[in-house]
Scaffold this active site. Structure first.
Site, PDB file in Angstrom:
ATOM      1  CG  HIS A  55      -0.394   0.128   2.525  1.00 10.92           C
ATOM      2  ND1 HIS A  55       0.438  -0.819   3.078  1.00 10.92           N
ATOM      3  CD2 HIS A  55      -0.502   1.111   3.456  1.00 10.92           C
ATOM      4  CE1 HIS A  55       0.802  -0.427   4.290  1.00 10.92           C
ATOM      5  NE2 HIS A  55       0.262   0.744   4.540  1.00 10.92           N
ATOM      6  CG  HIS A  57       0.269   4.450   4.705  1.00 14.72           C
ATOM      7  ND1 HIS A  57      -0.486   3.739   5.618  1.00 14.72           N
ATOM      8  CD2 HIS A  57      -0.524   5.464   4.266  1.00 14.72           C
ATOM      9  CE1 HIS A  57      -1.681   4.301   5.724  1.00 14.72           C
ATOM     10  NE2 HIS A  57      -1.726   5.351   4.915  1.00 14.72           N
ATOM     11  CG  HIS A  60       4.245   0.020   4.271  1.00 14.33           C
ATOM     12  ND1 HIS A  60       4.075  -1.266   4.719  1.00 14.33           N
ATOM     13  CD2 HIS A  60       3.826   0.823   5.284  1.00 14.33           C
ATOM     14  CE1 HIS A  60       3.571  -1.237   5.945  1.00 14.33           C
ATOM     15  NE2 HIS A  60       3.408   0.018   6.312  1.00 14.33           N
ATOM     16  CG  HIS A 113      -3.873   0.395   6.885  1.00 14.00           C
ATOM     17  ND1 HIS A 113      -3.749   0.995   8.115  1.00 14.00           N
ATOM     18  CD2 HIS A 113      -2.723   0.684   6.209  1.00 14.00           C
ATOM     19  CE1 HIS A 113      -2.581   1.614   8.179  1.00 14.00           C
ATOM     20  NE2 HIS A 113      -1.945   1.448   7.032  1.00 14.00           N
TER      21      HIS A 113
HETATM   22 FE    FE Z   1       2.820   0.856   8.133  1.00 17.04          FE
HETATM   23 ZN    ZN Z   2       0.172   1.760   6.526  1.00 13.47          ZN
END
Ligand code: FE
Ligand code: ZN
Length: 238
Positions: A55, A57, A60, A113
């Site tokens: 994902h 963010h 990451h 999330h």
């Molecule tokens: Fe995270």
């Molecule tokens: Zn995250």
């Protein structure tokens, strides 16, 4: 032989490294930072062969650009223009083959999330980013409780021997929260003691196999969206 190593990053992230020990090739999941990955590759003389992103963010994806600049490798990720350097955009049920590792993964869409969140399932492993944590689950930053509940059900339906590779070491805190909800739960008490011992020895508490995770994880045990939403709300306030 395939081996999987956690590369610790920031305060509590795990960047997972899948290594083919004969060929010394390595696939990296969610490199939030390039330096610890470069150090890991150099230390063991592994060659980076691919990057997988769950994902958007930054914790990451923050290392993707630097890694791609020095290693020209394919980058797999969800459909989100905010993620740099993705060479293969993935969605639900797509299959990928990681060359240097002779491994196949199928893609699960696991929104909740974030809306773009995907997970990679293959060879009895699930790389689930910030969707499921040991004894917990990711916060609902973008998705609804309905979406996250459905995503957790998808994970629940995987084989019991699936090893869950999540992206943060949150287990101890998650268990402490779970014990505020179920103070008399002996399984949680025992697991908290085990995890405390592991963490004192600076060992990761993950991966955990799904069969065990189902025993520790109150979020996976929720049987309705309403129950899940309530538990998630309590955790947000914890
Ligand atoms: Fe995270
Ligand atoms: Zn995250």
């Amino acid at each position: 032989m395939l081996e999987v190593f956690p590369i610790p990053a920031f305060t509590d992230n795990y960047i997972w490294a899948m290594v083919n020990t004969e060929q010394r090739t390595c696939a990296i999941v969610d490199p939030g930072s390039a330096e610890p990955v470069q150090a890991f590759l150099a230390q063991h003389h592994y060659q980076l062969s691919s990057i997988l992103i769950t994902h958007h963010h930054h914790d990451h994806t923050g290392g993707v650009q630097a890694l791609v600049a020095s290693h020209n490798v394919p980058v797999y990720g969800p459909c989100n223009p905010a993620i740099p350097n993705v060479t293969r955009v993935l969605s639900e049920n797509e299959q990928i083959h990681l060359d240097g590792l002779a491994l196949n993964f199928s893609v699960l869409a696991v929104p909740g999330h974030t809306l773009d969140h995907i997970a990679y399932y293959g060879a009895n492993m699930l790389f689930c980013g910030d969707t499921l944590f040991s004894a917990g689950c990711g916060r609902l930053f973008e998705g609804t409780a309905e979406q996250m509940f459905a995503s957790l059900q998808k994970i629940n339906a995987l084989p019991d021997n699936t090893l869950i590779y999540c992206a943060h070491e949150y287990t101890e805190d998650n268990l402490r929260f779970a014990l505020t909800v179920q103070p008399a739960n002996k399984i949680l008490q025992k697991r908290l003691n085990e995890v405390k011992r592991l963490r004192q020895q600076h060992k990761p508490s993950v991966p955990v196999c799904l069969a065990d995770e189902k025993r520790y994880n109150l979020f996976l045990q929720c049987r309705s969206v309403a129950a899940f939403a309530e538990l998630r709300k309590l955790k947000d306030q914890y």
